[in-house]
Design an enzyme around this catalytic site. Sequence first.
Site, PDB file in Angstrom:
ATOM      1  N   LYS A 150      49.519  19.863  27.054  1.00 55.78           N
ATOM      2  CA  LYS A 150      48.416  20.457  26.287  1.00 55.78           C
ATOM      3  C   LYS A 150      48.771  21.921  26.062  1.00 55.78           C
ATOM      4  O   LYS A 150      48.810  22.721  26.995  1.00 55.78           O
ATOM      5  CB  LYS A 150      47.106  20.336  27.057  1.00 55.78           C
ATOM      6  N   CYS A 444      27.440  57.455  33.576  1.00 58.12           N
ATOM      7  CA  CYS A 444      27.129  58.145  32.323  1.00 58.12           C
ATOM      8  C   CYS A 444      26.738  59.593  32.611  1.00 58.12           C
ATOM      9  O   CYS A 444      26.493  59.968  33.747  1.00 58.12           O
ATOM     10  CB  CYS A 444      26.022  57.429  31.560  1.00 58.12           C
TER      11      CYS A 444
HETATM   12  S1  IVH Z   1      44.729  16.188  20.588  1.00 53.68           S
HETATM   13  C1  IVH Z   1      40.759  14.698  18.529  1.00 53.68           C
HETATM   14  N1  IVH Z   1      46.882  17.109  21.762  1.00 53.68           N
HETATM   15  O1  IVH Z   1      43.308  21.241  22.907  1.00 53.68           O
HETATM   16  C2  IVH Z   1      41.465  15.591  19.488  1.00 53.68           C
HETATM   17  N2  IVH Z   1      45.073  18.605  21.456  1.00 53.68           N
HETATM   18  O2  IVH Z   1      40.775  21.070  24.263  1.00 53.68           O
HETATM   19  C3  IVH Z   1      42.706  16.148  18.927  1.00 53.68           C
HETATM   20  N3  IVH Z   1      45.525  20.863  22.224  1.00 53.68           N
HETATM   21  O3  IVH Z   1      41.371  21.202  20.010  1.00 53.68           O
HETATM   22  C4  IVH Z   1      43.407  17.031  19.866  1.00 53.68           C
HETATM   23  N4  IVH Z   1      47.568  20.516  22.929  1.00 53.68           N
HETATM   24  O4  IVH Z   1      43.541  22.633  20.056  1.00 53.68           O
HETATM   25  C5  IVH Z   1      45.645  17.385  21.338  1.00 53.68           C
HETATM   26  N5  IVH Z   1      48.858  17.808  22.727  1.00 53.68           N
HETATM   27  C6  IVH Z   1      47.635  18.074  22.310  1.00 53.68           C
HETATM   28  C7  IVH Z   1      47.085  19.352  22.440  1.00 53.68           C
HETATM   29  C8  IVH Z   1      45.798  19.571  22.001  1.00 53.68           C
HETATM   30  C9  IVH Z   1      46.613  21.410  22.778  1.00 53.68           C
HETATM   31  C10 IVH Z   1      44.281  21.599  21.982  1.00 53.68           C
HETATM   32  C11 IVH Z   1      43.669  21.383  20.627  1.00 53.68           C
HETATM   33  C12 IVH Z   1      42.313  20.805  20.925  1.00 53.68           C
HETATM   34  C13 IVH Z   1      42.066  21.335  22.291  1.00 53.68           C
HETATM   35  C14 IVH Z   1      41.033  20.545  23.027  1.00 53.68           C
END
Ligand code: IVH
Length: 719
Positions: A150, A444
Site C-alpha cells: 500500500k 503572548c
Molecule cells: S486499491 C477501491 N491499492 O490507499 C479501492 N489503493 O486507503 C481502490 N493505495 O485511496 C484502492 N496503495 O490512494 C489500492 N496498492 C493499492 C494502494 C492503494 C495505496 C491508497 C489509495 C486508496 C487508499 C485507501
Amino acid sequence: MDSGLRPAAGPGMTTLGNMPRNDTTKLTVENLSEKQAKAEHARLAGEIAEHDRRYYQDDAPSVSDAEYDRLRQRYGAIEARFPQLRTAESLTRHVGAAPAARFAKVRHALPMLSLDNAFAEDDVRDFVGRIRRFLRLPDDEEIVFSAEPKIDGLSMSLRYEAGALVTGATRGDGSVGEDVTANVKTLEDIPKRLKGRTVPAVCEVRGEVYMTKQAFLALNKRQAESGGQVFANPRNSAAGSLRQKDPSITASRPLGFFAYAWGEMSALPADTQSGMIEWFASCGFKTNPLTKICRSVEALLEFHHEIELQRGSLDYDIDGVVYKVDRLDWQERLGFVSRSPRWAIAHKFPAEKATTLVKDIEIQVGRTGALTPVAKLEPVTVGGVVVQNATLHNPDEIARLDVRVGDTVSIQRAGDVIPQVLGVVLEKRPRGAKPYVFPKKCPCSLHTDVMREQTAAGEEGAVARCSGEFACPYYVVEHLKHFVSRRAFDIDGLGEKQIEFFHEKGWLQEPADIFTLEKKHRDDLLVEEGYGETSVRNLFNAIEARRQIPLERFIYALGIRHVGETTAVALARGYGSWQSFHDACGKLADGDDETRQEMDALDQIGGTVIDSLRDYFAEAHNRRRIERLAAQVRILDAEKPRADSAIAGKTVVFTGTLDKMTRDEAKASAERLGAKVAGSVSRKTDYVVAGPGAGSKLGKAKEFGVKILSEDEWLKLAR
Ligand code: IVH
C-alpha cells in the site's frame, strides 16, 4: 467566555468554568447513551472533516495516521451501534475532502473510493470470512487474492480516450477531484498514449503518485535553502508537487506512479485483478513488482510479514499491504459498503519508531487560544524521514510522560508529519534534568494567565488556554487566519503571512476590519514594499468578491469551538438563513430551553456544539464582533439538500427470497442510493420489496397501504 472565570484549580492555573465538555471519549461505544453517541458522532464528524481538509487540501495533516484511523474507527463503531446516525451526510459515505478551489473540478465517472483497514491478524481472517459468507462459498472453495504494497502517496485517476491521456484527476472527495492533467503529463511513469494495438475506447487507470524518500530529502534540502515550503513527508511533498499551478514545477519534481486499479472501462481486458495489472504493464505503466498471488489467509499474513521486513529498504513510503479478491466477477458481486469495497482491505503496518533527544519544549498558541507544547528534537530519521518536532498535546500529556528537556524519548511516526512521543528512556535521563513546569502565563505579549477548562463533571480539562482571548495577539491572529482560510472566506491574496503583517501594522483586529481595509488603509498599504497598484487592486477585488458568502461558510468562519465544517453545514441546513440561526443562538444564550431542544433535534448536532454556541453567544463582545461583520457582508441562505435517485431518503424493507442478489447485496445497493433499509414494516415504510416466501411483513405492508414491489420492479427503480 470570560464570564466563567474561576479561581485557580491547580497551582497558578485558573479554571475556565461554564464550559462543560461532555467528555464521553473515555466511554466504550457500548456504554454510550443515544444522546451521548449523537453528540460525540457530530463532534467526531467535525474533527475528521477538519483533518481531511488539512490532509487533502493543505497537504499538511496535523495528526498521526494512527490517531486519524482511531477517530474513524470510533465514528464507524458509533454508527454501527446507532444506525440512525448514518445519514446521507455521514463521513462513512464520503471519502477525503472536497477539492480545493484553484483547480478545475472533475467529476469521476465512477467514484474513487477508499479501503477498509485491518490492523490485527484476526481482522484479516474476518475479512476473508465475510467474503466467504457474502458469496456463499463452501469452506473448501479457494479464494485467490492479489496482494500488493500500500503506497503512501496520493491516488490519481487517469482517463484515456482512444488511447490518449485526456484527464488526470485527484481523488478529492471521491466524487469530484481536481483537474491536474497538465501536471500529470509531466510524469515519466504516466504514458501519454497507451501502448498496444487494441485498447478499449475509454480506460480510466488509477494508481498512486509518490515521491521516493531520497528525492523527498533532496527536495526538502533545496526548499530549505531557497526559503521555499518544506514538506513533512514524501506523501505531502508528492501532493504539494502535483498540485502546482505551474506544471513546470511539477516537472522539476521527481514523481513516480504505480497503476493498481481502474475506474470506467468501456471493455475489460482481463477477468482477474492480476490480469488487469499485467495489462496495465503492457500498456506502458509501472506496476508494483512486489505484487503477489496468495491463496489462503496464511499466505496473506506471510506476505504482510515479508513486506514489512523490506519496508525500511524500499525507496518509497508504504504503510501496509492491500489484499484484493482476484476474480473480477466476485469483486462485482461483492460490491461496496459506503466508502470501501468489500473485496479489498488494507492491512496496515504498525508505526515506525526511533529514539532521540529533546532539546527544548516550546509552547504554541492556536486559534482557540489553546497552548500546545511541542518537543523540539535532535533531528532523527524515522522510516527514511527526518523528524525534528513532536507534539506533546497538553499539560497532562507532558506530566503523564514526564518528559524533560534533555531527555531521550522514543517517538513513532506512522507516515505522518507530527510524530508522537511514546515515552522517556529513563536510563538516559541526564542528572539534574528538571520536571517540566507548564507556563502559568501565555507567551503572548500580554502574559495573561493560562487557564484550564472544566469538564462536565467539574474536573479540570486537558486543554490549557490563554485567558486573554481577543486581547491575546496569538489568538487574534490565529482566529483571523482561520477566518480567511480556504474552507472559510477563502480570500485570495490574504493568507497567513498577510494576516500577520496587517495585524502587526494594527490594521486588522477582527474579521470586520478586512472589509474596511480598503477604505481605511489603502494608501498605507501602497507604500509598503511588495504592494504595487496591481497587487493591491487584486487583493481588494478578492475581498470584494467575498462580500457575498454562503451561510455554512460564514458559520464555519466564525471559528466557534466545536463548530467545524460538517457542523456548520448542518446548522445552515437546519436554520436556512443567518437571521434565524442568529435569533436561535441569541435565545439559546438567554437559556431558552425550547430553542435548545429544537437545535438538539437537528441531524449531527449535539450537546457539545450547543453548549459551545450558547457560551459564544452569551458573550456580548462576541455578538458585537459578529454584528459588525454581518453588517459588511451579505450572507446567502442555505441550499436545501438535493435528492439524487428515485429512492434517496426512502425507507425500504426486504422480505422473502431474492433471486438476483443476496439480501446483503440488496441492502448495500439501496443504501448506496441513499435509501434507509429497515427490518420491519411501519406506516413510515415507503417500499416493501417482496420475493417468494414473503410472510407477515407483506401482510403488514398491505395493512398500512405501503407500496409493494417485486425484485424486478425494485431493480428498475434502484438505479
Ligand atoms: S486499491 C477501491 N491499492 O490507499 C479501492 N489503493 O486507503 C481502490 N493505495 O485511496 C484502492 N496503495 O490512494 C489500492 N496498492 C493499492 C494502494 C492503494 C495505496 C491508497 C489509495 C486508496 C487508499 C485507501
